[in-house]
Scaffold this active site. Structure first.
Site, short mmCIF file in Angstrom:
data_model
loop_
_atom_site.label_atom_id
_atom_site.label_comp_id
_atom_site.label_asym_id
_atom_site.label_seq_id
_atom_site.Cartn_x
_atom_site.Cartn_y
_atom_site.Cartn_z
N ARG A 50 2.35 2.82 9.58
CA ARG A 50 0.95 2.84 9.11
C ARG A 50 0.68 1.74 8.09
O ARG A 50 -0.37 1.09 8.14
CB ARG A 50 0.66 4.21 8.49
CG ARG A 50 -0.72 4.34 7.86
CD ARG A 50 -0.86 5.73 7.24
NE ARG A 50 -1.99 5.82 6.33
CZ ARG A 50 -2.16 6.80 5.45
NH1 ARG A 50 -1.27 7.78 5.38
NH2 ARG A 50 -3.21 6.81 4.65
N HIS B 35 4.54 -17.07 -9.28
CA HIS B 35 3.33 -17.58 -8.63
C HIS B 35 2.46 -16.48 -8.02
O HIS B 35 1.49 -16.77 -7.32
CB HIS B 35 3.69 -18.61 -7.54
CG HIS B 35 4.74 -18.13 -6.58
ND1 HIS B 35 5.84 -18.89 -6.23
CD2 HIS B 35 4.87 -16.97 -5.89
CE1 HIS B 35 6.58 -18.22 -5.37
NE2 HIS B 35 6.00 -17.06 -5.15
N HIS C 57 4.95 -8.67 -11.29
CA HIS C 57 4.89 -7.99 -9.99
C HIS C 57 4.12 -6.68 -10.03
O HIS C 57 3.97 -6.01 -9.00
CB HIS C 57 6.29 -7.77 -9.39
CG HIS C 57 6.92 -9.02 -8.87
ND1 HIS C 57 8.02 -9.01 -8.06
CD2 HIS C 57 6.59 -10.33 -9.03
CE1 HIS C 57 8.36 -10.26 -7.75
NE2 HIS C 57 7.49 -11.07 -8.33
#
Length: 435
Positions: free
Chosen positions: A271, A172, A201
């Site tokens: 960060r 998804h 991915h």
């Protein structure tokens, strides 16, 4: 003509099974289907059955929903087999995949797709899927196997070499990310057109438009105005450097590359807001929440919210049953689909679906720097699949050696030693010829 039979494999994943059953039965064309739930965990299976019957009752549909721990019975004559298994589960599988690498200073976020965790998950999963596919060849040779199990690319690639069963892998991440970007830039999701291609991915939006207008400038504006969501810093950083936005989440993507998780560089973790050990946290929360959730789902006095999910599974089934076309993003073998990625690897591309089945869209060449980045992941996938298919254990070490994150953190002796430790720790979950 009999109603289609849809078999859920690993149906003890109750929440996911609930979404899929709700999606399927919400389509008027599919309200008389025969759904068979299969799992090896009888308790969880019965919970899923109770949920399914509740959905059926609320929607007032004539579908038949049954449950069995007999795999042959579940698969016999199935038109669609939906696979959502997790071999070895959270415990011991996932726990071992996280805790053993930590002893070497190797930290992960999700560990289900690539990296040393993804490699081990494939070694546990592909052989089981291949065994199941042999049952399908015998009991339902014309079935469509819809795979949701991770690691998606390695599972589907392995099956394409070990089985004759038609398989499509579904994830998804494409629609989810498009919806996130729509919110970031303030454009309604329904008005956006996009084209995505790559590997699971690590696919990229090659086009992201509204009425032919390129929306990438609006995404750049999010960065310029300092509005990057805290949970998406990695992906926006990659967008800044690559010029294309990737489909999978920042916590996933951070461990597919060598740049964001580094020993002694806590400044990078802070960060880019990288959630180390994220998957175990999610699993622990799900376990803690499950008792309450399970009672609510099965309580006859409470209704189940039934909302259509973004999952593609029900759209595929409807299109193949009715002939009404649908477009989904599927993971399929690269049969000259993306010309500058290896033949046979598993690619994620738009597919047209109708009574003819899954028909991938031919993309051609994607931008060379994106293909090069994907190749670093494909190397790991290829060697892991090769180890499983050929039984050559040495390729497990080669896969780990070439993994971007693992190789950025550990030296070769550490990588080989870690691989030995993981294979030993997983024990019977790994095929005997690869231990």
């Amino acid at each position: 003509m009999r109603p289609p039979k849809i078999t859920f494999i690993g149906a003890g994943s109750t929440v996911f099974a609930k979404h899929l059953m709700g999606d399927i039965l919400s389509f008027e064309d599919l309200q008389d289907v025969d759904i068979v739930l299969y799992d090896i965990n009888e308790e969880r299976l019965n919970e899923s059955l109770a949920v399914g019957n509740k959905i059926k009752q609320q929607l007032n549909v004539p579908a038949r929903i049954t449950a069995t721990t007999d795999r042959s019975k579940a698969m016999d004559g199935a038109d669609f087999c939906i696979n959502m298994i997790q071999v070895a589960g959270y415990k011991p599988g996932t726990v071992v995949d996280f805790e053993t690498p930590k002893k070497y200073g190797l930290r992960q976020t999700i560990a289900d797709t690539l990296g040393i965790g993804g490699i081990m998950r494939a070694l546990r999963t592909v052989p089981v899927l291949a065994e199941m596919s042999k049952d399908m060849e015998r009991l339902c040779p014309d079935t469509l196997h819809i795979n949701y199990a991770n690691p998606m690319a390695m599972n589907c690639w392995g099956l394409s070499r070990l089985s004759k069963i038609k398989t499509v892998g579904l994830c998804h991440s494409v629609p989810y990310t498009a919806k996130e970007l729509a919110e970031d830039i303030g454009v309604p999701y329904e008005e956006i057109d996009y084209l995505v291609a790559g590997i699971n991915h690590m696919a990229f939006y090659l086009k992201f438009e509204r009425n032919g207008e390129d929306l990438y400038p609006l995404i750049r504006k999010v960065m310029e105005e300092g509005r990057v969501p805290d949970g998406n810093r990695v992906r926006y950083d990659m967008f800044k450097r690559l010029g294309y936005f990737v489909t999978e989440s920042s916590e996933h993507f951070a461990e597919y590359v060598p740049w964001y998780i580094k020993t002694g560089r806590e400044d990078l973790i802070e960060r880019f807001n990288i959630p180390l050990d994220e998957y175990p946290r999610r699993c622990e929360k799900q376990i803690a929440d499950w008792k309450t959730m399970s009672k609510d789902l099965q309580d006859s006095s409470k209704t189940i919210p039934i909302e259509r999910s973004v999952e593609y599974g029900s759209h595929i089934i409807r299109a193949m049953v009715t002939g009404k076309p649908a477009v989904v993003y599927g993971n399929v073998p690269n049969d000259q689909i993306i010309s500058n990625l290896p033949e046979g690897c598993c690619v994620e591309v738009p597919c047209v679906v109708d009574r003819n089945g899954i028909q991938p869209t031919r993309i051609g060449a994607i931008p060379p720097h994106l293909a090069a980045l994907m190749q670093t992941n494909i190397n790991v996938q290829a060697l892991t699949v090769e180890a499983i298919v050929t039984g050559k254990r040495e390729h497990i070490y080669h896969a780990a050696m070439l993994d971007p994150h693992t190789s950025a953190e550990l030296d070769l002796d550490q990588i080989w030693s870690l691989t030995d430790d993981l294979l030993k720790a997983h024990g019977e979950w790994i095929p005997e010829n690869l231990r």
